[in-house]
Design an enzyme around this catalytic site. Structure first.
Site, PDB file in Angstrom:
ATOM      1  N   GLN A 104       0.800  -1.222   0.000  1.00 53.70           N
ATOM      2  CA  GLN A 104       0.000   0.000   0.000  1.00 53.70           C
ATOM      3  C   GLN A 104       0.835   1.275   0.000  1.00 53.70           C
ATOM      4  OE1 GLN A 104      -2.716  -1.706   3.332  1.00 53.70           O
ATOM      5  NE2 GLN A 104      -4.057  -0.415   2.124  1.00 53.70           N
ATOM      6  N   HIS A 108       0.963  -9.205   4.768  1.00 52.02           N
ATOM      7  CA  HIS A 108      -0.180  -8.296   4.576  1.00 52.02           C
ATOM      8  C   HIS A 108      -0.560  -8.361   3.092  1.00 52.02           C
ATOM      9  CE1 HIS A 108      -2.314  -4.653   6.519  1.00 52.02           C
ATOM     10  NE2 HIS A 108      -2.901  -4.856   5.352  1.00 52.02           N
ATOM     11  N   ASN A 165      -1.952 -10.575   8.712  1.00 53.80           N
ATOM     12  CA  ASN A 165      -2.956  -9.538   8.822  1.00 53.80           C
ATOM     13  C   ASN A 165      -4.273 -10.026   8.231  1.00 53.80           C
ATOM     14  OD1 ASN A 165      -3.821  -6.640   9.221  1.00 53.80           O
ATOM     15  ND2 ASN A 165      -4.268  -6.903   7.046  1.00 53.80           N
ATOM     16  N   GLU A 166      -5.297 -10.118   9.059  1.00 50.87           N
ATOM     17  CA  GLU A 166      -6.661 -10.358   8.602  1.00 50.87           C
ATOM     18  C   GLU A 166      -6.825 -11.564   7.681  1.00 50.87           C
ATOM     19  OE1 GLU A 166      -8.187  -6.745   6.873  1.00 50.87           O
ATOM     20  OE2 GLU A 166      -8.198  -5.706   8.782  1.00 50.87           O
ATOM     21  N   TYR A 201     -13.181  -1.706  12.322  1.00 51.47           N
ATOM     22  CA  TYR A 201     -13.660  -0.583  11.520  1.00 51.47           C
ATOM     23  C   TYR A 201     -15.140  -0.305  11.703  1.00 51.47           C
ATOM     24  CZ  TYR A 201      -9.155  -0.439   9.263  1.00 51.47           C
ATOM     25  OH  TYR A 201      -7.816  -0.303   9.032  1.00 51.47           O
ATOM     26  N   GLU A 213      -5.348  -1.958  14.052  1.00 54.62           N
ATOM     27  CA  GLU A 213      -5.849  -0.995  13.063  1.00 54.62           C
ATOM     28  C   GLU A 213      -7.200  -0.473  13.520  1.00 54.62           C
ATOM     29  OE1 GLU A 213      -6.209  -2.299   8.973  1.00 54.62           O
ATOM     30  OE2 GLU A 213      -4.286  -3.338   9.081  1.00 54.62           O
TER      31      GLU A 213
END
Ligand code: GBH
Length: 443
Positions: free
Chosen positions: A18, A118, A162-163, A295, A351
């Site tokens: 990113q 990630h 990550n996730e 989120y 996050e």
């Protein structure tokens, strides 16, 4: 309570694909995200991570900027195809970049927290089926061993993945992320191999007797029923199984949730035969902490989705530029539930943040909605701490505006604005506000 605990850690987070850019430099080869983003139709306006925030060249200024914002810890990810551009070939130039980055963090007294994966899977692994193939587990072990040997002495916190929900379900089931497949057998297999690779990496880390801590980051989205009707409650339970329990249960309870195993097997008309004897125990290897990315929340009712037989309904709160509902108390509910049902391990918010359509005005970026988003979520973290919760730190997503995956550069999550024409960085009002929060260690 308005103060966070003395040893509370304030950070910001990013991810390699990113922000780094430099897609073809120093021996890096393609990841499946390069392939995906360069395939027309997958990403908003055909945006790619080729240049991104050019952080690969600007890391020193970026870390100095991070320091000026008072940030104590920085969560970043390592690009796997920089480290292993080909099978079995460790790339010294790729390794050297992360040593330079760690040098810069050390110089400024910023504590690194490193995400090993990630989402930028080397294309050479994707070519063998990526995470759907059990080979991926061994490749991740080789990668993990290289990272621990190279950086283990200087990285106090490791996050294996990550996730996994995004890396597996969103990528191989829903098809929104690389490799863009839509197959729930593949998606559940990918999830399994990701979880297995996590457990293997934890075991390996223990065997090396390194001084730091290791854990995993899950994106957790609490599910609420749209009404009190029992069929809506059942729908919320399925949504929770899909988004949360599929990942939490094997890690903390030692097995996949039986209701969801049945749901997937019925849907697929075949058993989840990639699960082998002994896997469950490896996946449940004890962690040192759990990282949570939060989120929003989901509100659902009984409905027509072919897999889960539910529909999503608006929760009623205001939404961000992503269309995600702003639901801070859901963060408190989530943390409380993790503590009650899953683990007393230290928790980190790895996050939390929001996208808004920011613009520069007289050299400034006023983002009151982001400040309000963060403030109301920090409040819920405090509430959890007040009730004895074991929350150790909070990483805001994100340090910089960056490549928001399928949305390209059209969504801005940064507390620092990035002008993609000039690569200028402009701290938004939220960055100045966060600096004060960190100084006060409170609201
Ligand atoms: C994270 O993904 C990523 O780690 C990061 O790379 C990314 O840039 C960042 O967040 C922002 O997207 O069903 O409406 O409640 C988060 C992905 C976001 C996926 C919330 C599930 C549920 C939205 N998750 N989403 S909703």
């Amino acid at each position: 309570m308005t103060q966070f605990p003395k040893d509370f850690i304030w950070g910001t987070a990013t991810a390699a694909y990113q922000i780094e850019g430099a897609a073809h430099e120093d021996g890096r080869t393609r990841s499946h995200w390069d392939t995906f983003s360069h395939t027309p139709g997958n990403v908003f306006d055909g945006h790619t991570g080729d240049v991104a925030c050019d952080h690969y060249h600007r890391y020193a200024e970026d870390i100095a900027l991070l320091k000026s914002l008072g940030v104590q810890s920085y969560r970043f990810s390592i690009s796997w195809p920089r480290i292993f551009p080909e099978k079995g070939k460790l790339n010294p130039a790729g390794v050297a970049f992360y040593h330079r980055l760690l040098d810069e963090l050390e110089k400024h007294g910023i504590t690194p927290a490193v995400t090993m994966y990630h989402w930028d899977l080397p294309q050479w692994i994707a070519d063998e089926g990526g995470w759907t193939s059990r080979n991926s587990v061994e490749y991740f072990e080789v990668y993990a061993e290289a990272l621990f040997r190279e950086f283990g002495g200087r990285v106090p916190s490791w996050i294996t993945h990550n996730e996994p929900w995004c890396a597996a379900f969103l990528s191989y089931g829903i098809g929104e992320h690389a490799p863009g497949h839509r197959d729930w057998y593949e998606a559940t297999a990918a999830a399994h191999h990701i979880l297995l690779s996590h457990g293997k990496a934890v075991e390996l880390y223990r065997s090396l007797n390194l001084a730091g801590q290791i854990g995993i980051t899950l994106n957790l989205t609490p599910a609420y029923a749209a009404s009190e009707a029992p069929e809506d409650a059942a729908a919320a339970h399925r949504q929770d199984g899909f988004a949360n329990r599929w990942y939490l249960d094997p890690i903390f309870k030692g097995s996949y949730p039986a209701d969801m195993v049945e749901l997937f097997a019925n849907f697929l008309g075949r058993p989840l035969d990639f699960i082998q004897p002994g896997d469950a125990q490896i996946i449940a290897a004890p962690n040192d902490f759990l990282g949570i990315n939060f989120y929003s929340r989901n509100v659902v009712r009984q409905g027509n989705d072919p897999l889960l037989q539910l529909d999503h309904v608006p929760g009623g709160g205001a939404v961000t530029d992503m269309g995600w509902e702003i639901a801070p108390t859901a963060l408190f509910d989530l943390l409380t539930r993790i503590k009650q049902e899953y683990t007393s391990l230290p928790l980190y918010i790895t996050e939390n943040g929001a996208a808004f359509p920011d613009a520069v005005e007289d050299g400034k970026v006023h983002d009151p909605e982001r400040i309000e988003y963060l403030r109301t979520h920090f409040e819920q973290a405090l509430r959890f701490l007040e009730e004895g919760g074991n929350l150790k730190g909070y990483y805001v997503w994100s340090f910089l505006d960056n490549y928001e995956w399928a949305f390209g550069y059209s969504k801005r999550f940064g507390i620092v604005y990035v002008d993609y024409e000039t690569q200028a960085r402009i701290p938004k009002d939220s960055a100045h506000w966060l600096k004060q929060v960190i100084e006060r260690n409170g609201l």
